[in-house]
Write a protein that holds these residues in place. Structure first.
Motif, mmCIF file in Angstrom:
data_model
loop_
_atom_site.group_PDB
_atom_site.id
_atom_site.type_symbol
_atom_site.label_atom_id
_atom_site.label_comp_id
_atom_site.label_asym_id
_atom_site.label_seq_id
_atom_site.Cartn_x
_atom_site.Cartn_y
_atom_site.Cartn_z
ATOM 1 N N ARG A 1 37.076 49.995 46.762
ATOM 2 C CA ARG A 1 37.762 48.699 46.800
ATOM 3 C C ARG A 1 36.751 47.560 46.934
ATOM 4 N NH1 ARG A 1 39.871 44.688 49.612
ATOM 5 N NH2 ARG A 1 41.965 43.971 49.142
ATOM 6 N N ALA B 1 45.065 47.393 41.905
ATOM 7 C CA ALA B 1 46.462 47.759 42.184
ATOM 8 C C ALA B 1 46.626 49.277 42.121
ATOM 9 C CB ALA B 1 47.396 47.071 41.195
ATOM 10 N N ASP B 2 46.027 49.900 41.103
ATOM 11 C CA ASP B 2 46.088 51.356 40.989
ATOM 12 C C ASP B 2 45.430 52.013 42.198
ATOM 13 O OD1 ASP B 2 47.372 51.248 38.524
ATOM 14 O OD2 ASP B 2 45.538 51.607 37.361
ATOM 15 N N GLN C 1 41.493 40.892 34.409
ATOM 16 C CA GLN C 1 42.793 41.557 34.452
ATOM 17 C C GLN C 1 42.620 43.070 34.631
ATOM 18 O OE1 GLN C 1 45.389 40.813 31.126
ATOM 19 N NE2 GLN C 1 46.930 42.232 31.860
ATOM 20 N N SER D 1 45.052 50.933 45.188
ATOM 21 C CA SER D 1 45.903 50.783 46.363
ATOM 22 C C SER D 1 47.014 51.831 46.360
ATOM 23 C CB SER D 1 46.484 49.372 46.400
ATOM 24 O OG SER D 1 47.351 49.219 47.480
ATOM 25 N N GLU D 2 47.627 52.021 45.202
ATOM 26 C CA GLU D 2 48.694 53.019 45.093
ATOM 27 C C GLU D 2 48.132 54.431 45.287
ATOM 28 O OE1 GLU D 2 52.280 54.370 42.093
ATOM 29 O OE2 GLU D 2 50.494 53.457 41.208
ATOM 30 N N GLU E 1 41.741 43.748 38.247
ATOM 31 C CA GLU E 1 42.915 43.542 39.100
ATOM 32 C C GLU E 1 43.892 44.716 38.964
ATOM 33 O OE1 GLU E 1 44.153 39.668 37.788
ATOM 34 O OE2 GLU E 1 42.811 38.656 39.217
ATOM 35 N N GLU E 2 44.042 45.244 37.747
ATOM 36 C CA GLU E 2 44.896 46.418 37.540
ATOM 37 C C GLU E 2 44.301 47.644 38.242
ATOM 38 O OE1 GLU E 2 45.308 46.662 33.291
ATOM 39 O OE2 GLU E 2 46.624 44.902 33.219
#
Length: 133
Positions: free
Chosen positions: A81, A45-46, A38, A48-49, A41-42
């Motif tokens: 990434r 996401a961070d 988790q 990517s932003e 995965e967070e």
């Protein structure tokens, strides 16, 4: 990674270098527990932003202070990434090439990225709710 051409070969020349391999547990390997998965995965996401917000203004990636050599390492967005994806896939970190002749001003810290993203979110006007339906 490409397959090891000496896999299973008793005369593997790399065996002479085995004593220099990292000590067990120094690098993550093996399956991740649910909390580790988790967290990665967070982070993805961070990341990517952060890239979406910062790449258009010239930021090439993230600068990380290395605890081992006490120097700054520069990681481009794609490499970071790929490292996180590799961790998700099999729990390992593969060796990688550092950025070639990086310009330190082109990289920012993870904390800077987080603060920048938080500031952008705070500047967005709140959405108006449609009370009539």
């Amino acid at each position: 990674m490409p397959p090891d051409p000496f896999a299973g070969d008793p005369d593997d020349p790399a065996e002479e270098l085995a004593e220099f391999d990292p000590v067990d547990g120094e690098f993550p390997t093996g399956p991740l527990d649910p909390q580790e998965r988790q967290a990665i995965e967070e982070d993805l996401a961070d990341l990517s932003e952060f890239r979406r917000l910062l790449a258009p203004i010239g930021v090439k990636g993230v600068a990380v202070q290395c605890e081992d050599c006490d120097e700054e390492h520069y990681h481009e967005w794609d490499m970071l990434r790929a490292n996180l994806m590799q961790l998700l896939e099999d729990g390992s970190l593969l060796p990688h090439e550092p950025a070639f002749d990086p310009v330190p001003d082109d990289y920012v810290t993870w904390e800077y990225c987080r603060g920048y993203a938080d500031a952008v979110r705070a500047m967005r006007p709140p959405r108006k709710l449609n009370w009539r339906r």
